[in-house]
Design an enzyme around this catalytic site. Structure first.
Site, PDB file in Angstrom:
ATOM      1  CG  LEU A  65     -24.935   3.522 -63.009  1.00 54.31           C
ATOM      2  CD1 LEU A  65     -26.343   3.919 -62.613  1.00 54.31           C
ATOM      3  CD2 LEU A  65     -24.854   2.019 -63.257  1.00 54.31           C
ATOM      4  CD  GLU A 111     -21.850  -4.675 -53.958  1.00 50.09           C
ATOM      5  OE1 GLU A 111     -22.611  -5.654 -54.130  1.00 50.09           O
ATOM      6  OE2 GLU A 111     -21.351  -4.027 -54.905  1.00 50.09           O
ATOM      7  CD  GLU A 131     -27.151  -1.873 -55.768  1.00 56.05           C
ATOM      8  OE1 GLU A 131     -25.915  -1.765 -55.781  1.00 56.05           O
ATOM      9  OE2 GLU A 131     -27.858  -1.548 -54.783  1.00 56.05           O
TER      10      GLU A 131
END
Length: 258
Positions: A65, A111, A131
């Protein structure tokens, strides 16, 4: 020169890919994603299996991020689709991929792990999809890959609450296939990769390509596809060698190329 974000080590027929951003818990940046993609686009011909792991005690803590780039809706969609393309190359590229998990397997890291075919987790492993706690949605394939492992109901709860699952809980849920001792994931992943690499290349390739796709098909289409896969593998030279080796009580010597 700085260290590469992805190190690639050849161990005979096995390639070991190590994500190398330990100060970031191997958070995924564009350079790391591109390096992984570049390997799977054009893997060395001699490689028959891959081990994917992370440095510094963590697998991957998700999207970095701190390097977040503001995008509009179209740019965000295209970025998400670029992740999908890389994950598809890992899952359907034809090489069996074993992931050695420890520490953070969070967000995009989960993922990535779910695109691999065999997963081993050390006790330090934490599975999480945070998330929902950040006001965003998954974009690297979790809604399909992780959703099919957990089911929609449990994945909704996981994302709404930011819940963390341990290695043992992940094993029970199917997020990992093996729970191993601390510090053991890499060596055991190498052992499994060597075992997989000794299979007939064509049957490995067919298993990787067919089974996930059959899951998407109707029952009748899946059964017909199964018959086609059986016809391809069971009439190959390696199948003849495998049967002969079984009858002669010896290890098979497969020579086919996928």
């Amino acid at each position: 020169m700085s260290d590469p974000v992805l190190t690639i080590e050849a161990r005979g027929e096995i390639a070991v890919l190590t994500m190398n951003r330990p100060d970031k818990r191997n958070a995924m940046c564009d350079a790391l994603l591109q390096a992984i993609d570049a390997f799977f686009v054009n893997p060395p011909a001699e490689v028959k299996a891959v081990v994917l792991t992370g440095s510094g005690g963590h697998f991957c803590s998700g999207l970095d991020l701190s390097e977040h780039v503001a995008r509009d809706a179209e740019g965000t969609m295209r970025h998400s689709r670029s992740w999908h393309a890389v994950m598809d190359r890992i899952q359907f590229g034809g090489l069996p991929v074993v992931s050695a998990l420890s520490g953070a397997v969070i967000g995009g890291g989960l993922e990535l792990a779910s695109a691999t075919h065999v997963r081993l987790a050390e006790p330090s492993t934490i599975f999480q999809l945070p998330e929902g706690r950040r006001g965003i949605f998954v974009g690297g394939g979790a809604s399909v890959r992780v959703g099919r492992i957990l089911g929609a109901d449990r994945m909704i709860e996981m994302m709404l609450t930011g819940r963390r699952y341990s290695a043992e809980e992940g094993l029970a849920l199917g997020l990992t296939h093996y729970a191993v001792g601390e510090g053991e994931a890499l060596e055991q992943a190498l052992d499994l990769a060597a075992k997989i690499a000794s299979n007939a290349p064509l049957s490995n390739y067919i298993m990787i390509q067919a089974l996930s796709r059959i899951e998407d098909m109707s029952k009748a289409d899946g059964l017909f596809t199964e018959s086609l896969c059986a016809a391809l593998t069971q009439t190959s030279p390696d199948a003849i060698e495998g049967l002969a080796a079984f009858l002669e009580k010896r290890a098979p010597k497969f020579g086919g190329a996928a």
